[in-house]
Design a protein around this motif. Structure first.
Motif, PDB file in Angstrom:
ATOM      1  N   ILE A 181      94.740  58.767  44.722  1.00  0.00           N
ATOM      2  CA  ILE A 181      95.050  57.969  45.918  1.00  0.00           C
ATOM      3  C   ILE A 181      95.621  58.841  47.036  1.00  0.00           C
ATOM      4  CG2 ILE A 181      95.369  55.866  44.592  1.00  0.00           C
ATOM      5  CD1 ILE A 181      98.398  56.090  45.115  1.00  0.00           C
ATOM      6  N   GLN A 182      96.211  59.978  46.675  1.00  0.00           N
ATOM      7  CA  GLN A 182      96.786  60.887  47.675  1.00  0.00           C
ATOM      8  C   GLN A 182      97.594  60.117  48.730  1.00  0.00           C
ATOM      9  OE1 GLN A 182      97.034  64.148  47.400  1.00  0.00           O
ATOM     10  NE2 GLN A 182      96.013  64.041  45.428  1.00  0.00           N
ATOM     11  N   SER A 183      97.289  60.341  49.996  1.00  0.00           N
ATOM     12  CA  SER A 183      98.150  59.781  51.047  1.00  0.00           C
ATOM     13  C   SER A 183      98.205  58.265  51.104  1.00  0.00           C
ATOM     14  CB  SER A 183      97.697  60.285  52.410  1.00  0.00           C
ATOM     15  OG  SER A 183      98.331  61.504  52.687  1.00  0.00           O
ATOM     16  N   MET A 184      97.274  57.601  50.418  1.00  0.00           N
ATOM     17  CA  MET A 184      97.330  56.137  50.458  1.00  0.00           C
ATOM     18  C   MET A 184      98.622  55.646  49.812  1.00  0.00           C
ATOM     19  SD  MET A 184      93.480  55.588  49.339  1.00  0.00           S
ATOM     20  CE  MET A 184      92.791  54.134  50.029  1.00  0.00           C
ATOM     21  N   ASN A 202     103.519  74.258  52.050  1.00  0.00           N
ATOM     22  CA  ASN A 202     103.773  73.510  53.280  1.00  0.00           C
ATOM     23  C   ASN A 202     104.662  72.293  53.009  1.00  0.00           C
ATOM     24  OD1 ASN A 202     102.395  73.679  56.130  1.00  0.00           O
ATOM     25  ND2 ASN A 202     102.797  71.535  55.642  1.00  0.00           N
ATOM     26  N   ASN A 203     104.305  71.568  51.956  1.00  0.00           N
ATOM     27  CA  ASN A 203     105.103  70.398  51.612  1.00  0.00           C
ATOM     28  C   ASN A 203     106.500  70.815  51.156  1.00  0.00           C
ATOM     29  OD1 ASN A 203     103.269  68.374  52.229  1.00  0.00           O
ATOM     30  ND2 ASN A 203     102.217  68.591  50.262  1.00  0.00           N
ATOM     31  N   ILE A 204     106.547  71.948  50.441  1.00  0.00           N
ATOM     32  CA  ILE A 204     107.852  72.426  49.973  1.00  0.00           C
ATOM     33  C   ILE A 204     108.713  72.793  51.190  1.00  0.00           C
ATOM     34  CG2 ILE A 204     109.012  74.281  48.681  1.00  0.00           C
ATOM     35  CD1 ILE A 204     106.521  74.194  46.761  1.00  0.00           C
ATOM     36  N   LYS A 263      89.559  70.836  49.554  1.00  0.00           N
ATOM     37  CA  LYS A 263      89.541  71.922  48.558  1.00  0.00           C
ATOM     38  C   LYS A 263      90.936  72.488  48.282  1.00  0.00           C
ATOM     39  CE  LYS A 263      84.769  72.780  48.686  1.00  0.00           C
ATOM     40  NZ  LYS A 263      84.049  72.769  49.949  1.00  0.00           N
ATOM     41  N   TYR A 264      91.902  72.128  49.124  1.00  0.00           N
ATOM     42  CA  TYR A 264      93.198  72.801  48.985  1.00  0.00           C
ATOM     43  C   TYR A 264      93.982  72.336  47.767  1.00  0.00           C
ATOM     44  CZ  TYR A 264      95.755  68.813  51.027  1.00  0.00           C
ATOM     45  OH  TYR A 264      96.304  67.594  51.253  1.00  0.00           O
ATOM     46  N   ILE A 265      93.565  71.217  47.183  1.00  0.00           N
ATOM     47  CA  ILE A 265      94.153  70.828  45.898  1.00  0.00           C
ATOM     48  C   ILE A 265      92.998  70.970  44.889  1.00  0.00           C
ATOM     49  CG2 ILE A 265      95.314  69.002  44.601  1.00  0.00           C
ATOM     50  CD1 ILE A 265      96.166  67.794  47.319  1.00  0.00           C
ATOM     51  N   MET A 318      95.997  56.900  60.055  1.00  0.00           N
ATOM     52  CA  MET A 318      94.758  57.680  60.013  1.00  0.00           C
ATOM     53  C   MET A 318      94.981  59.075  60.600  1.00  0.00           C
ATOM     54  SD  MET A 318      92.826  55.616  58.427  1.00  0.00           S
ATOM     55  CE  MET A 318      91.133  56.146  58.628  1.00  0.00           C
ATOM     56  N   TYR A 319      96.138  59.643  60.260  1.00  0.00           N
ATOM     57  CA  TYR A 319      96.450  61.003  60.698  1.00  0.00           C
ATOM     58  C   TYR A 319      96.403  61.096  62.220  1.00  0.00           C
ATOM     59  CZ  TYR A 319      94.964  61.592  55.843  1.00  0.00           C
ATOM     60  OH  TYR A 319      94.794  61.456  54.507  1.00  0.00           O
ATOM     61  N   ASN A 320      95.911  62.268  62.694  1.00  0.00           N
ATOM     62  CA  ASN A 320      95.902  62.466  64.139  1.00  0.00           C
ATOM     63  C   ASN A 320      94.711  61.795  64.828  1.00  0.00           C
ATOM     64  OD1 ASN A 320      95.181  64.521  62.341  1.00  0.00           O
ATOM     65  ND2 ASN A 320      94.687  65.930  63.993  1.00  0.00           N
ATOM     66  N   GLY A 378      93.330  58.811  52.476  1.00  0.00           N
ATOM     67  CA  GLY A 378      93.886  59.852  51.622  1.00  0.00           C
ATOM     68  C   GLY A 378      92.852  60.938  51.441  1.00  0.00           C
ATOM     69  N   VAL A 379      93.289  62.167  51.164  1.00  0.00           N
ATOM     70  CA  VAL A 379      92.322  63.257  51.021  1.00  0.00           C
ATOM     71  C   VAL A 379      91.525  63.163  49.714  1.00  0.00           C
ATOM     72  CG1 VAL A 379      93.433  64.902  52.575  1.00  0.00           C
ATOM     73  CG2 VAL A 379      94.101  64.852  50.167  1.00  0.00           C
ATOM     74  N   GLY A 380      91.845  62.191  48.890  1.00  0.00           N
ATOM     75  CA  GLY A 380      91.024  61.911  47.720  1.00  0.00           C
ATOM     76  C   GLY A 380      89.748  61.166  48.092  1.00  0.00           C
ATOM     77  N   VAL A 425     108.459  64.107  42.775  1.00  0.00           N
ATOM     78  CA  VAL A 425     108.018  62.712  42.727  1.00  0.00           C
ATOM     79  C   VAL A 425     106.898  62.488  43.752  1.00  0.00           C
ATOM     80  CG1 VAL A 425     108.714  60.296  42.947  1.00  0.00           C
ATOM     81  CG2 VAL A 425     110.285  61.934  41.907  1.00  0.00           C
ATOM     82  N   TYR A 426     107.022  63.139  44.908  1.00  0.00           N
ATOM     83  CA  TYR A 426     105.970  62.989  45.931  1.00  0.00           C
ATOM     84  C   TYR A 426     104.614  63.487  45.406  1.00  0.00           C
ATOM     85  CZ  TYR A 426     103.089  63.956  50.018  1.00  0.00           C
ATOM     86  OH  TYR A 426     102.044  64.014  50.894  1.00  0.00           O
ATOM     87  N   PHE A 427     104.599  64.697  44.834  1.00  0.00           N
ATOM     88  CA  PHE A 427     103.338  65.215  44.289  1.00  0.00           C
ATOM     89  C   PHE A 427     102.807  64.266  43.207  1.00  0.00           C
ATOM     90  CE2 PHE A 427     105.023  69.660  45.476  1.00  0.00           C
ATOM     91  CZ  PHE A 427     104.262  69.714  46.634  1.00  0.00           C
ATOM     92  N   VAL A 487     103.070  60.367  57.670  1.00  0.00           N
ATOM     93  CA  VAL A 487     102.809  61.810  57.595  1.00  0.00           C
ATOM     94  C   VAL A 487     103.630  62.363  56.431  1.00  0.00           C
ATOM     95  CG1 VAL A 487     102.206  62.111  60.029  1.00  0.00           C
ATOM     96  CG2 VAL A 487     104.604  62.264  59.344  1.00  0.00           C
ATOM     97  N   ASN A 488     103.264  63.563  55.974  1.00  0.00           N
ATOM     98  CA  ASN A 488     103.896  64.077  54.758  1.00  0.00           C
ATOM     99  C   ASN A 488     105.421  64.113  54.854  1.00  0.00           C
ATOM    100  OD1 ASN A 488     101.296  64.373  54.032  1.00  0.00           O
ATOM    101  ND2 ASN A 488     101.444  66.528  53.429  1.00  0.00           N
ATOM    102  N   ALA A 489     105.936  64.611  55.985  1.00  0.00           N
ATOM    103  CA  ALA A 489     107.393  64.729  56.097  1.00  0.00           C
ATOM    104  C   ALA A 489     108.052  63.377  55.843  1.00  0.00           C
ATOM    105  CB  ALA A 489     107.760  65.250  57.486  1.00  0.00           C
ATOM    106  N   GLN A 520      98.929  71.124  40.055  1.00  0.00           N
ATOM    107  CA  GLN A 520      98.124  72.017  40.895  1.00  0.00           C
ATOM    108  C   GLN A 520      98.560  71.927  42.355  1.00  0.00           C
ATOM    109  OE1 GLN A 520      95.492  73.988  40.045  1.00  0.00           O
ATOM    110  NE2 GLN A 520      94.932  73.322  37.985  1.00  0.00           N
ATOM    111  N   GLU A 521      98.914  70.723  42.788  1.00  0.00           N
ATOM    112  CA  GLU A 521      99.341  70.609  44.176  1.00  0.00           C
ATOM    113  C   GLU A 521     100.687  71.293  44.367  1.00  0.00           C
ATOM    114  OE1 GLU A 521      99.522  66.707  46.065  1.00  0.00           O
ATOM    115  OE2 GLU A 521      99.911  67.669  48.001  1.00  0.00           O
ATOM    116  N   ASN A 522     101.552  71.112  43.403  1.00  0.00           N
ATOM    117  CA  ASN A 522     102.873  71.735  43.446  1.00  0.00           C
ATOM    118  C   ASN A 522     102.766  73.267  43.536  1.00  0.00           C
ATOM    119  OD1 ASN A 522     105.386  72.279  40.861  1.00  0.00           O
ATOM    120  ND2 ASN A 522     105.578  72.521  43.056  1.00  0.00           N
TER     121      ASN A 522
HETATM  122  N1  GLN Z   1      99.121  65.167  48.562  1.00  0.00           N
HETATM  123  C1  GLN Z   1      98.473  65.461  49.780  1.00  0.00           C
HETATM  124  C2  GLN Z   1      99.349  66.368  50.629  1.00  0.00           C
HETATM  125  O1  GLN Z   1     100.536  66.194  50.642  1.00  0.00           O
HETATM  126  C3  GLN Z   1      98.206  64.187  50.507  1.00  0.00           C
HETATM  127  C4  GLN Z   1      97.550  64.433  51.840  1.00  0.00           C
HETATM  128  C5  GLN Z   1      96.642  63.378  52.273  1.00  0.00           C
HETATM  129  O2  GLN Z   1      96.045  62.619  51.526  1.00  0.00           O
HETATM  130  N2  GLN Z   1      96.450  63.332  53.558  1.00  0.00           N
HETATM  131  O3  GLN Z   1      98.862  67.272  51.257  1.00  0.00           O
END
Ligand code: GLN
Length: 682
Positions: A167-170, A289-291, A131-133, A388-390, A406-408, A336-338, A228-230, A282-284
């Motif tokens: 696709i988000q994180s993919m 956190n990403n910023i 829901k955060y995006i 697969m994250y944590n 990805g969170v999508g 570009v990341y967003f 990971v995002n960083a 919207q994500e921007n």
């Molecule tokens: N764009 C999302 C973020 O940076 C991607 C996160 C994800 O899919 N895990 O939070």
């Protein structure tokens, strides 16, 4: 190839094999395997059906001229010369498909199993949308699609596999691939690590390289890894940093596009990923956190700074006013990341991208080498460790494949050298992985031996998708039975150490112990009994002791008499022992014969067809002189019976006990087969 000796009994069959001998062997056998109804022509739609069964699709870029040529052919029935020139237009691909030599040879069975998995998992509605995006909170949570693309470009699709999703994180997998390809691993390693983080995907902690980072001692911290995002913001920052963000996005879409099968001439029918501007904005808007992560990366000095000198201040005349400087390298990397997180693709596109990675960097459909082999080799371990994250470690332990979610709601999996898989279903678990996606991945590894650390043969309940089903069944018992019947104790020892089941029977529940007894292999019988193998009854209720008795091996009879087992007598039916006897073929690839008999047993006509295309004579016999027609008749597999007869299988072949296929059909009361075979005898 293997030598064959084809002896056919009656005039009719003789002509089939004589005619076959006049054709060039490879193409001739493929053609013959597809002929039906005793005709010497191949039906157009039959040919298409066989290809679609093998996982190739009508819109396959590689098969364009083949399908054009096929459709132009004036009649529905194709004679050999025309057939040969048509299949040549499809190159080796068509031949491999028809011979069952593509990456997943039994694609039909594979598809049926995936359909089952899909149906089983569909009712699972647990988890929540991300829901955060905001736009992600609005997608239809019911959506569910699976797509698989093999390294040979066979395609499986089910459900919402052609639906665009975020696709988000993919994107991180493709992104890292491009950066490694362009800059080389050494340079990339200076900016991003290859270590699991164990932290959630948007954690602000960077990997500590030295003794902790501070403003006094920068340049000593880089992100743990690019999954990971960083790490992903960092790698995005490395892609063409001197260009405008628009040019960079354009470039990335093009490279991602190539990975998923888009080509510059746009003839492959596959599109570049679609940019969803609203998603990116919207994500921007709330992506603090990403910023923050971006600035942290800047603070540690590892995103290249855009200017070395402080720009002129436009407010020199005002006492308290000056231009607040925001480093554009950071904002651009984030922008570009967003943008690339917002890109949309279908599960089928992503499965194709995963297949390109599985295929060492060459897209299976366009044959475009997008990434070098070494890039792929350097990228996959990181995906495996951190995708697969944590829960990456646990995921790898259980599923054992490089994967990225990805969170999508997408999850991609790479089965190296074999296939790419993508599952799309938007409801997520607490760490952000698609719930249904994980379930599908789990079921796939429960069914198939694809975990990177799976052994090959010991778990016979699971299947190796690289091997045709009947071959898989054959290899689980055939080797031991042949070894037993040949008195080869050494091989049995080896199979024991591989934890093979030496009590496993074939299609007739004939076991190594039966064959060793029938052939008088006393040492083998002793070896098996000493290793705890039990005598079990075969299809006819016969125990190994009967084999030993029938063949006068008294020493073996005594060994069995000593055991505390009640042996029943086998019941065979031989109506006319002195009747006509047809010869069967000998074929020196013994395992292939077992494979053929398993295919007949399963009524697996496509499987039999592929074996015929690989030139096995349909009437080859096994260690008990059983043939495919015996098995198909005993099981009541009418389609297989018809196919075998139409391909020259003689009627009066006799097994070890003298039974013909008709005897077998009668004993098992297979009415339709009895009717069909009796009608041929007249
Ligand atoms: N764009 C999302 C973020 O940076 C991607 C996160 C994800 O899919 N895990 O939070």
């Amino acid at each position: 190839m293997t030598s064959t000796e084809k002896k056919a009994p009656s005039k009719k069959e003789e002509s089939v094999f004589d005619w076959l001998k006049t054709l060039p062997p490879r193409e001739g056998n493929i053609f013959f395997s597809l002929c039906e109804g005793g005709k010497k022509t191949v039906n157009k739609s039959k040919l298409k059906e066989a290809l679609f069964d093998s996982g190739l699709q009508i819109n396959d870029f590689r098969l364009r001229s083949f399908f054009e040529k096929l459709d132009r052919h004036r009649s529905n029935d194709i004679e050999f010369e025309d057939f040969n020139s048509i299949i040549k237009a499809g190159g080796l691909l068509i031949e491999k498909a028809l011979r069952g030599e593509l990456a997943v040879p039994d694609f039909r069975d594979f598809s049926i199993n995936l359909d089952k998995i899909y149906d089983e998992i569909r009712p699972n509605r647990s988890g929540d949308l991300a829901k955060y995006i905001p736009p992600l909170a609005e997608v239809d949570p019911e959506q569910f699609g699976i797509a698989v693309v093999t390294t040979d470009g066979q395609i499986y699709q089910r459900g919402d596999s052609d639906v665009d999703f975020s696709i988000q994180s993919m994107c991180k997998v493709f992104n890292y691939s491009i950066v490694v390809e362009n800059l080389g691993l050494d340079k990339v390693n200076r900016h991003v690590g290859a270590e699991p983080s164990g932290r959630q995907f948007d954690d602000l902690t960077l990997m500590v390289k030295g003794m902790g980072g501070s403003s006094l001692n920068p340049n000593n911290q880089i992100p743990f890894n690019p999954m990971v995002n960083a790490g992903a913001i960092m790698t995005t920052g490395l892609i063409n940093p001197k260009n405008s963000t628009g040019q960079r996005l354009d470039y990335i879409r093009e490279q991602f596009g190539r990975i998923v099968g888009w080509n510059a001439m746009e003839t492959s029918g596959i599109k570049r990923p679609r940019f969803n501007k609203n998603m990116a904005r919207q994500e921007n808007f709330k992506g603090y956190n990403n910023i923050a992560t971006g600035f942290l990366l800047m603070a540690t000095g590892n995103i290249p700074h855009s200017d070395s000198l402080l720009p002129e201040d436009a407010h020199e005349d005002k006492e308290y006013e000056y231009d607040f400087y925001i480093e554009p390298a950071v904002t651009n990397a984030l922008k570009v990341y967003f943008s690339i997180c917002s890109l949309e693709m279908t599960a089928k596109d992503i499965a194709m991208g995963a297949a390109t990675l599985a295929n060492g960097g060459v897209c299976p459909i366009t044959q475009d080498r997008v990434l070098s082999q070494s890039t792929v080799r350097n990228v996959l371990p990181v995906v495996q460790m951190a995708g697969m994250y944590n829960s990456s470690g646990k995921f790898f332990q259980e599923i054992g494949l490089p994967s990225k979610s990805g969170v999508g709601g997408g999850i991609l999996l790479i089965v190296p050298q074999l296939m790419g898989i993508c599952i799309f279903s938007p409801r997520l678990d607490s760490v952000g992985n698609s719930v249904r996606g994980l379930e599908v991945a789990r079921k796939i590894t429960q069914k198939y031996l694809v975990h990177l650390f799976d052994g090959t043969m010991t778990d016979t309940n699971r299947i190796d998708p690289k091997v045709p089903i009947s071959k898989w069944r054959a290899s689980s018992c055939g080797e031991a039975i042949w070894a037993a019947s040949n008195g080869d104790v050494r091989s049995l020892e080896r199979l024991t150490s591989q934890q093979r089941d030496l009590q496993a029977g074939d299609y007739d529940i004939r076991t190594p112990l039966h064959l060793a007894s029938a052939e008088g292999q006393t040492e083998v019988v002793k070896y098996l009994l000493n290793n705890g193998v039990q005598p079990i009854p075969d299809r006819w209720g016969g125990y190994p002791i009967s084999d030993a008795k029938d063949n006068g091996h008294n020493e073996i009879v005594e060994l069995f008499t000593k055991l505390d087992v009640n042996y029943s007598e086998p019941v065979h039916l031989v109506e006319d022992p002195d009747g006509e006897t047809d010869e069967m073929a000998t074929f020196d690839n013994e395992m292939m014969v077992i494979e053929l008999l398993f295919a007949a047993f399963e009524n697996d006509v496509p499987g039999i067809r592929q074996l015929v295309a690989r030139s096995i004579p349909v009437h080859a016999g096994d260690y008990d002189l059983r043939t495919a027609l015996h098995l198909a008749s005993a099981e009541g597999s009418l389609q297989a019976v018809k196919y075998l007869i139409e391909h020259g299988h003689p009627l009066n072949v006799r097994d070890r006990w003298g039974a013909t296929p008709l005897d077998e059909a009668k004993r098992e009361k297979r009415d339709s087969v009895i009717k069909y075979l009796s009608s041929l005898k007249k």
